[in-house]
Scaffold this motif. Sequence first.
Motif, PDB file in Angstrom:
ATOM      1  N   VAL A 253     -58.249 -23.819 -68.326  1.00  0.00           N
ATOM      2  CA  VAL A 253     -56.924 -23.595 -68.918  1.00  0.00           C
ATOM      3  C   VAL A 253     -56.350 -24.897 -69.455  1.00  0.00           C
ATOM      4  O   VAL A 253     -55.893 -24.979 -70.604  1.00  0.00           O
ATOM      5  CB  VAL A 253     -55.975 -22.978 -67.878  1.00  0.00           C
ATOM      6  N   ASN A 254     -56.378 -25.943 -68.635  1.00  0.00           N
ATOM      7  CA  ASN A 254     -55.692 -27.175 -69.021  1.00  0.00           C
ATOM      8  C   ASN A 254     -56.432 -27.937 -70.113  1.00  0.00           C
ATOM      9  O   ASN A 254     -55.812 -28.434 -71.062  1.00  0.00           O
ATOM     10  CB  ASN A 254     -55.513 -28.070 -67.789  1.00  0.00           C
ATOM     11  N   VAL A 255     -57.755 -28.030 -70.028  1.00  0.00           N
ATOM     12  CA  VAL A 255     -58.500 -28.798 -71.030  1.00  0.00           C
ATOM     13  C   VAL A 255     -58.398 -28.148 -72.403  1.00  0.00           C
ATOM     14  O   VAL A 255     -58.163 -28.824 -73.420  1.00  0.00           O
ATOM     15  CB  VAL A 255     -59.981 -28.940 -70.606  1.00  0.00           C
ATOM     16  N   PRO A 309     -59.835 -35.509 -68.522  1.00  0.00           N
ATOM     17  CA  PRO A 309     -60.480 -35.016 -67.300  1.00  0.00           C
ATOM     18  C   PRO A 309     -59.421 -34.491 -66.336  1.00  0.00           C
ATOM     19  O   PRO A 309     -58.551 -35.240 -65.884  1.00  0.00           O
ATOM     20  CB  PRO A 309     -61.189 -36.255 -66.751  1.00  0.00           C
ATOM     21  N   VAL A 310     -59.476 -33.211 -66.042  1.00  0.00           N
ATOM     22  CA  VAL A 310     -58.443 -32.595 -65.204  1.00  0.00           C
ATOM     23  C   VAL A 310     -58.409 -33.251 -63.830  1.00  0.00           C
ATOM     24  O   VAL A 310     -57.337 -33.540 -63.290  1.00  0.00           O
ATOM     25  CB  VAL A 310     -58.671 -31.075 -65.117  1.00  0.00           C
ATOM     26  N   ALA A 311     -59.584 -33.495 -63.251  1.00  0.00           N
ATOM     27  CA  ALA A 311     -59.650 -34.231 -61.981  1.00  0.00           C
ATOM     28  C   ALA A 311     -59.614 -35.722 -62.317  1.00  0.00           C
ATOM     29  O   ALA A 311     -60.629 -36.423 -62.253  1.00  0.00           O
ATOM     30  CB  ALA A 311     -60.910 -33.858 -61.221  1.00  0.00           C
ATOM     31  N   ARG A 412     -48.769 -32.476 -83.510  1.00  0.00           N
ATOM     32  CA  ARG A 412     -48.519 -33.549 -82.547  1.00  0.00           C
ATOM     33  C   ARG A 412     -49.258 -33.258 -81.245  1.00  0.00           C
ATOM     34  O   ARG A 412     -49.197 -32.151 -80.717  1.00  0.00           O
ATOM     35  CB  ARG A 412     -47.019 -33.668 -82.280  1.00  0.00           C
ATOM     36  N   LEU A 413     -49.952 -34.259 -80.731  1.00  0.00           N
ATOM     37  CA  LEU A 413     -50.651 -34.069 -79.469  1.00  0.00           C
ATOM     38  C   LEU A 413     -49.641 -33.934 -78.333  1.00  0.00           C
ATOM     39  O   LEU A 413     -48.707 -34.738 -78.240  1.00  0.00           O
ATOM     40  CB  LEU A 413     -51.578 -35.243 -79.183  1.00  0.00           C
ATOM     41  N   PRO A 414     -49.805 -32.942 -77.461  1.00  0.00           N
ATOM     42  CA  PRO A 414     -48.877 -32.831 -76.335  1.00  0.00           C
ATOM     43  C   PRO A 414     -49.034 -34.020 -75.397  1.00  0.00           C
ATOM     44  O   PRO A 414     -50.131 -34.581 -75.255  1.00  0.00           O
ATOM     45  CB  PRO A 414     -49.295 -31.524 -75.651  1.00  0.00           C
ATOM     46  N   ALA A 415     -47.945 -34.415 -74.789  1.00  0.00           N
ATOM     47  CA  ALA A 415     -47.987 -35.540 -73.862  1.00  0.00           C
ATOM     48  C   ALA A 415     -48.827 -35.178 -72.643  1.00  0.00           C
ATOM     49  O   ALA A 415     -48.915 -34.023 -72.240  1.00  0.00           O
ATOM     50  CB  ALA A 415     -46.567 -35.918 -73.432  1.00  0.00           C
ATOM     51  N   VAL A 416     -49.449 -36.211 -72.070  1.00  0.00           N
ATOM     52  CA  VAL A 416     -50.248 -36.037 -70.858  1.00  0.00           C
ATOM     53  C   VAL A 416     -49.309 -36.097 -69.653  1.00  0.00           C
ATOM     54  O   VAL A 416     -48.498 -37.018 -69.530  1.00  0.00           O
ATOM     55  CB  VAL A 416     -51.311 -37.137 -70.750  1.00  0.00           C
ATOM     56  N   GLN A 417     -49.439 -35.130 -68.775  1.00  0.00           N
ATOM     57  CA  GLN A 417     -48.672 -35.131 -67.533  1.00  0.00           C
ATOM     58  C   GLN A 417     -49.621 -35.399 -66.377  1.00  0.00           C
ATOM     59  O   GLN A 417     -50.545 -34.622 -66.110  1.00  0.00           O
ATOM     60  CB  GLN A 417     -47.958 -33.794 -67.316  1.00  0.00           C
ATOM     61  N   LEU A 418     -49.398 -36.524 -65.700  1.00  0.00           N
ATOM     62  CA  LEU A 418     -50.199 -36.834 -64.526  1.00  0.00           C
ATOM     63  C   LEU A 418     -49.653 -36.027 -63.361  1.00  0.00           C
ATOM     64  O   LEU A 418     -48.551 -36.249 -62.882  1.00  0.00           O
ATOM     65  CB  LEU A 418     -50.135 -38.333 -64.208  1.00  0.00           C
ATOM     66  N   ALA A 419     -50.436 -35.086 -62.914  1.00  0.00           N
ATOM     67  CA  ALA A 419     -50.097 -34.286 -61.747  1.00  0.00           C
ATOM     68  C   ALA A 419     -51.331 -34.264 -60.859  1.00  0.00           C
ATOM     69  O   ALA A 419     -52.275 -35.024 -61.075  1.00  0.00           O
ATOM     70  CB  ALA A 419     -49.676 -32.879 -62.180  1.00  0.00           C
ATOM     71  N   ALA A 421     -53.545 -32.206 -60.919  1.00  0.00           N
ATOM     72  CA  ALA A 421     -54.566 -31.965 -61.941  1.00  0.00           C
ATOM     73  C   ALA A 421     -53.921 -32.264 -63.291  1.00  0.00           C
ATOM     74  O   ALA A 421     -52.790 -31.854 -63.550  1.00  0.00           O
ATOM     75  CB  ALA A 421     -55.067 -30.521 -61.888  1.00  0.00           C
ATOM     76  N   LEU A 422     -54.647 -32.983 -64.150  1.00  0.00           N
ATOM     77  CA  LEU A 422     -54.104 -33.386 -65.443  1.00  0.00           C
ATOM     78  C   LEU A 422     -53.731 -32.159 -66.266  1.00  0.00           C
ATOM     79  O   LEU A 422     -54.468 -31.172 -66.295  1.00  0.00           O
ATOM     80  CB  LEU A 422     -55.146 -34.209 -66.189  1.00  0.00           C
TER      81      LEU A 422
END
Length: 441
Positions: A253-255, A309-311, A412-419, A421-422
Motif C-alpha cells: 500500500v505505502n510503496v 523502503p517501508v521498513a 508534486r511528490l508527496p512528503a515522506v512521513q517517518l513513522a 513504517a515509512l
Amino acid sequence: MRHVAPGLLRDPVRALVGFGERADGEVVRLNVGAFRPYLVTDPDHVQQVLGDRADNFGRSGDGAFWGPLRRLFGDGILGDGPVWSDSRRILQPLFTARRVESVLHRMAATIADAVAELDAPAHAGRPVDIGAEQTRIVCRAIMETFFGDRISVADALRLIRAQDAIATSVIPRVLAPFVPLALPMPGDRAFRDAARRIDDVLVPIVRSARGSDGDDVIATLWRGSTADGRPLDERQVRNDTVAMVAVTTETTVNVLTWLWPHLARSPEVAARLQEEIDSVAGGHPVGPEHLPRLRYTRMVLDELIRLYPVAWLAPRQVLRPTTLGGVRLPAGATVLVSPLVTHRLARYWDDPGTFDPERFTPDRVRARHRYAFFPFGGGPHQCLGMHLFYLEAQLIVANLLARYRLRVRSPRLPAVQLAAALRTRDRVELDVRPARTGAVA
C-alpha cells in the motif's frame, strides 16, 4: 560524535541522509540528547550487523523502535529470541515461493476484480484517492489468500486505519527512546485507543479460529507449538496475527502510492512501463502467466522501494562488546541501520535522488554489493513477505495500467512521513479513465 537533534526535528529524512553522507562509510556516533546511537551505512558493515554477525546485534530490548512497538506486537514474529524463533518457524512455510505461487491464480483474480471496481469513478470522471483504493485492493487479496476470509475487508480496513494511527503515535518514543514507558508522552493516548480498536476486531476472530482447519495464518498459528512442544497461547496467536496483518499489507500500500507522481515526473519511464504491460497483457486482465515477462515492471518496483523502503529503520542492540569498522561498540549500545539512508548515499549510488529503474538491470544488480540494497532487511530477520510483495505489486500495477489511464492531479511528490513504517504524508489523487482500447473484460 555528531550533535544531530536540531536537524532531525527540522527535516528528519534530509538530516539522516546528511549524517550518512558526512560519515563517508565510517561508523559514527550520533548525539541525540541522552540518546547516542551508532549510525552504520556501509554495505559491508550492514552485512555484519544484519547477516554475518547477527547473533551479536539483537532486536530485543526496550530501546529505540522495538520497545514502543512491543506494546502492540509482543515478542513474536517482530521480536527476537526463542519466542521469535518459534513464530518464524511456524509462519515461514506460508511464505515460501512455492506456497505463494500456489495461491497466485486466486490472488490475481481477486486483484483484477478489485481493480475493476474503479470502473464507476472512471466512467463518472471522479478522481480517486489512490492510497485508499490500493488499500482496498490489497485487503481483498491478502485477507482472502492468507487469512482465509476470516477477516472481512471492512474489518481489515479498520485494522489498517488503526495501524496508521499507531505508526505515527510511536514516533515521539522512537525519537526519545531514553524516556521510560511509565512516563506519559505525546501519542500514548492515540496508541492505546488504536490498540484497543485492533483488539476489538481481532481477538474475537482469533478465538473463533481455535481448533479450526485451514492453511491460513490464524489457523496455522493455533496449530503451532514452541520448540519444547507446548501449543501457542492465545496472546502469542493474537500478537502474531496483528503483526502479520501489518506486514502483509503495509509495504504494498505505502510503496505504490509514490509510483504515480514519479511516473508523471518521468514520462519516459511511464511510456516504457505502459508499453511493456500492453505488450504482455494485450488488454486482458493480468495473471500469473504474465509475470515472468514483466521485467521492467519489476525494475520500477525495485527503484521505488529503493527510495521508499517501508521498513526504513532497523535498530539493533549490541549484545556483547565488539568492534565494527574499527569502532569499539560496548554492550548495550544501539546501532542504527537504515535502508532509507544507505539507498540514498552517493557513495553507493550514482545520482541517488533520481528515479531511475535502469539501476536494476541484471548486470548492474550483479555488480552491486548485496547490502547496498536491502529494503527487506537481511540475515535471519529478512522479511517473510518479500516474494509476496513483488508478485502482488506487479499484479496491482499491471492490472491498473492494463485497464485504465491514470493521471495524477498534482505531479508534486508527496512528503515522506517517518513513522514506524515509512508512508506518504499527503494524499495522492488520480484522474482515472478507461484505457483507449476500452475497459478490459
